[in-house]
Write an enzyme that holds these catalytic residues in place. Sequence first.
Site, PDB file in Angstrom:
ATOM      1  N   ASP A 106       0.805  -1.082   0.180  1.00 29.89           N
ATOM      2  CA  ASP A 106      -0.288  -0.036  -0.303  1.00 29.89           C
ATOM      3  C   ASP A 106       0.873   1.242  -0.225  1.00 29.89           C
ATOM      4  O   ASP A 106       1.824   1.278   0.477  1.00 29.89           O
ATOM      5  CB  ASP A 106      -1.160   0.345   1.157  1.00 29.89           C
ATOM      6  CG  ASP A 106      -1.773  -1.071   1.317  1.00 29.89           C
ATOM      7  OD1 ASP A 106      -1.556  -1.463   0.653  1.00 29.89           O
ATOM      8  OD2 ASP A 106      -2.352  -1.467   2.307  1.00 29.89           O
TER       9      ASP A 106
HETATM   10  N1  URA Z   1      -1.604  -5.998   3.730  1.00 34.98           N
HETATM   11  C1  URA Z   1      -2.025  -4.426   3.329  1.00 34.98           C
HETATM   12  O1  URA Z   1      -2.186  -4.686   4.768  1.00 34.98           O
HETATM   13  N2  URA Z   1      -0.886  -3.718   3.395  1.00 34.98           N
HETATM   14  C2  URA Z   1       0.052  -4.338   2.686  1.00 34.98           C
HETATM   15  O2  URA Z   1       0.724  -2.816   2.179  1.00 34.98           O
HETATM   16  C3  URA Z   1       0.243  -5.482   2.187  1.00 34.98           C
HETATM   17  C4  URA Z   1      -0.254  -6.407   3.172  1.00 34.98           C
END
Ligand code: URA
Length: 246
Positions: A106
């Site tokens: 993310d």
């Molecule tokens: N899980 C999440 O919620 N975000 C990420 O970036 C990776 C795994």
Amino acid sequence: MPKDRLDKILALNCNVSRKEARQMIKDGTVRINGQIILKAEYTVDTDNDTVDVDGYDFKVKEHIYIMLNKPQGVISATSDPSKPTVIDLIPDELMRRSLFPCGRLDRDTTGLLLITDDGAYSHRIMSPSHHVFKTYEAVLSKPLSANDIEILEGGITLGDGTVCLPAKVKYAEENGVYTAAIKIREGKYHQVKRMFGALGNNVDSLRRIQIGALKLDPLLNEGESRELTEKEKELVFSDDTLSETE
Ligand code: URA
């Protein structure tokens, strides 16, 4: 590749900076098809030209494998019209036209992201059938109970009914900071945040610290990257226990 500037090819394959590569060329240490070449911008066809460099066992690398310590605020994509991407962070000496991130973190997640131009390698990491575990460190807004850990380790059901595979969790509370190391082998959208969300908790910050047995290099500051060694490339496909990640 296969056609590229001579200084770029030397930097990539001899593990030197572009500046050092240009100096090697100026010094007359580089031969293409037996002839000394003094121009950094000379175009090399790596499929057909023979490159010899004094002092190096020169072999053209087919692919490149990079470890990036991703900072917040950049997106895991190859290009974007308005936002900075992880590819924008790759320094010139490691840059190749066809680089892409192996999977996504993310925008606000930090830590270990692999970047390559090798589609088969990336597929092996991402495909659920290969069971590559990814380990995240989540700072939580509330404490995690023993029951919460049991639910996560048994395979939690998310708010929308999605059932997750069992995770491994190691939890610590120190000075009012609640930190969980969580190891999962799937990559569902916002998975870790949703897993804790399903327990009524919230992830304040998330950092990926390990893929398989490959750990994020503690010497890499956020935004920095470096090439993987041959051994590190394979570590991704071996596993270790969560306790060994500390
Ligand atoms: N899980 C999440 O919620 N975000 C990420 O970036 C990776 C795994």
